[in-house]
Design a protein around this motif. Structure first.
Motif, short mmCIF file in Angstrom:
data_model
loop_
_atom_site.label_atom_id
_atom_site.label_comp_id
_atom_site.label_asym_id
_atom_site.label_seq_id
_atom_site.Cartn_x
_atom_site.Cartn_y
_atom_site.Cartn_z
N GLN A 66 -5.00 -21.65 -2.50
CA GLN A 66 -4.15 -22.33 -1.52
C GLN A 66 -3.52 -21.37 -0.50
O GLN A 66 -2.88 -21.84 0.44
CB GLN A 66 -3.06 -23.12 -2.23
CG GLN A 66 -3.62 -24.26 -3.05
CD GLN A 66 -2.56 -24.96 -3.89
OE1 GLN A 66 -1.40 -24.58 -3.90
NE2 GLN A 66 -2.98 -26.00 -4.60
N LEU A 67 -3.72 -20.08 -0.70
CA LEU A 67 -3.16 -19.12 0.27
C LEU A 67 -3.90 -19.21 1.59
O LEU A 67 -5.10 -19.51 1.62
CB LEU A 67 -3.30 -17.68 -0.27
CG LEU A 67 -2.38 -17.28 -1.41
CD1 LEU A 67 -2.77 -15.88 -1.91
CD2 LEU A 67 -0.93 -17.30 -0.99
N PRO A 68 -3.22 -18.93 2.70
CA PRO A 68 -3.92 -18.88 3.99
C PRO A 68 -5.00 -17.80 3.96
O PRO A 68 -4.87 -16.79 3.26
CB PRO A 68 -2.82 -18.50 4.98
CG PRO A 68 -1.53 -18.74 4.28
CD PRO A 68 -1.80 -18.64 2.82
N GLU A 69 -6.05 -18.02 4.71
CA GLU A 69 -7.19 -17.09 4.71
C GLU A 69 -6.79 -15.64 5.00
O GLU A 69 -7.29 -14.72 4.36
CB GLU A 69 -8.24 -17.54 5.72
CG GLU A 69 -9.50 -16.70 5.66
CD GLU A 69 -10.58 -17.19 6.59
OE1 GLU A 69 -11.54 -16.44 6.77
OE2 GLU A 69 -10.47 -18.31 7.12
N GLN A 70 -5.86 -15.44 5.93
CA GLN A 70 -5.47 -14.06 6.26
C GLN A 70 -4.82 -13.34 5.09
O GLN A 70 -4.92 -12.13 4.98
CB GLN A 70 -4.58 -13.99 7.51
CG GLN A 70 -3.17 -14.50 7.34
CD GLN A 70 -2.98 -15.93 7.77
OE1 GLN A 70 -3.94 -16.68 7.89
NE2 GLN A 70 -1.74 -16.32 8.02
N LYS A 71 -4.19 -14.07 4.18
CA LYS A 71 -3.60 -13.44 2.99
C LYS A 71 -4.65 -13.24 1.90
O LYS A 71 -4.55 -12.30 1.12
CB LYS A 71 -2.43 -14.27 2.45
CG LYS A 71 -1.23 -14.20 3.37
CD LYS A 71 -0.01 -14.75 2.74
CE LYS A 71 1.15 -14.57 3.71
NZ LYS A 71 2.39 -15.06 3.17
N ARG A 72 -5.65 -14.09 1.85
CA ARG A 72 -6.72 -13.93 0.85
C ARG A 72 -7.67 -12.80 1.20
O ARG A 72 -8.41 -12.32 0.36
CB ARG A 72 -7.52 -15.23 0.71
CG ARG A 72 -6.79 -16.33 -0.01
CD ARG A 72 -7.70 -17.47 -0.40
NE ARG A 72 -8.71 -17.80 0.57
CZ ARG A 72 -8.63 -18.79 1.46
NH1 ARG A 72 -7.57 -19.55 1.49
NH2 ARG A 72 -9.61 -19.01 2.30
N ASN A 73 -7.66 -12.35 2.45
CA ASN A 73 -8.56 -11.29 2.88
C ASN A 73 -8.11 -9.91 2.43
O ASN A 73 -8.83 -8.94 2.62
CB ASN A 73 -8.71 -11.30 4.41
CG ASN A 73 -9.58 -12.45 4.88
OD1 ASN A 73 -10.38 -12.96 4.12
ND2 ASN A 73 -9.40 -12.85 6.12
N SER A 74 -6.93 -9.79 1.87
CA SER A 74 -6.39 -8.50 1.45
C SER A 74 -5.96 -8.59 -0.01
O SER A 74 -5.14 -9.42 -0.37
CB SER A 74 -5.18 -8.14 2.33
OG SER A 74 -4.42 -7.12 1.73
N LEU A 75 -6.53 -7.72 -0.84
CA LEU A 75 -6.15 -7.69 -2.24
C LEU A 75 -4.66 -7.39 -2.39
O LEU A 75 -3.98 -7.97 -3.23
CB LEU A 75 -6.98 -6.66 -3.00
CG LEU A 75 -6.72 -6.56 -4.50
CD1 LEU A 75 -6.97 -7.90 -5.19
CD2 LEU A 75 -7.59 -5.48 -5.10
N TYR A 76 -4.15 -6.50 -1.54
CA TYR A 76 -2.72 -6.20 -1.57
C TYR A 76 -1.90 -7.46 -1.31
O TYR A 76 -0.94 -7.74 -2.03
CB TYR A 76 -2.36 -5.12 -0.55
CG TYR A 76 -0.87 -4.91 -0.45
CD1 TYR A 76 -0.20 -4.12 -1.37
CD2 TYR A 76 -0.13 -5.55 0.55
CE1 TYR A 76 1.18 -3.96 -1.30
CE2 TYR A 76 1.24 -5.40 0.62
CZ TYR A 76 1.89 -4.59 -0.30
OH TYR A 76 3.25 -4.45 -0.23
#
Length: 71
Positions: free
Chosen positions: A29-39
């Motif tokens: 459910q996270l926005p894509e920009q947050k899912r693109n970074s493991l951090y």
């Protein structure tokens, strides 16, 4: 009691505080920009109380999938 695990591509130790299914739903459910970074994913999970990241300085760089090839 849940055991500590390591982020596979980050090498940082964490302890899950929720079931894997709950963690997976949260990440999905996270926005894509947050899912693109493991951090970013780890930080969001930490802030949501789904994982605990100790500040003990223990890291790993060995991928357990690669351990058989290290000899």
């Amino acid at each position: 009691m849940r055991e500590y695990k390591f982020l596979k591509y980050g090498g940082i130790k964490f302890k899950p505080l929720a079931e894997p299914e709950e963690i997976n739903r949260f990440v999905a459910q996270l926005p894509e920009q947050k899912r693109n970074s493991l951090y970013s994913v780890a930080e969001e999970l930490r802030k949501a109380g789904l994982i605990f990241i100790p500040n003990d300085g223990e890291f790993t760089t060995v991928d357990t999938d690669m351990e058989p090839y290290l000899d």
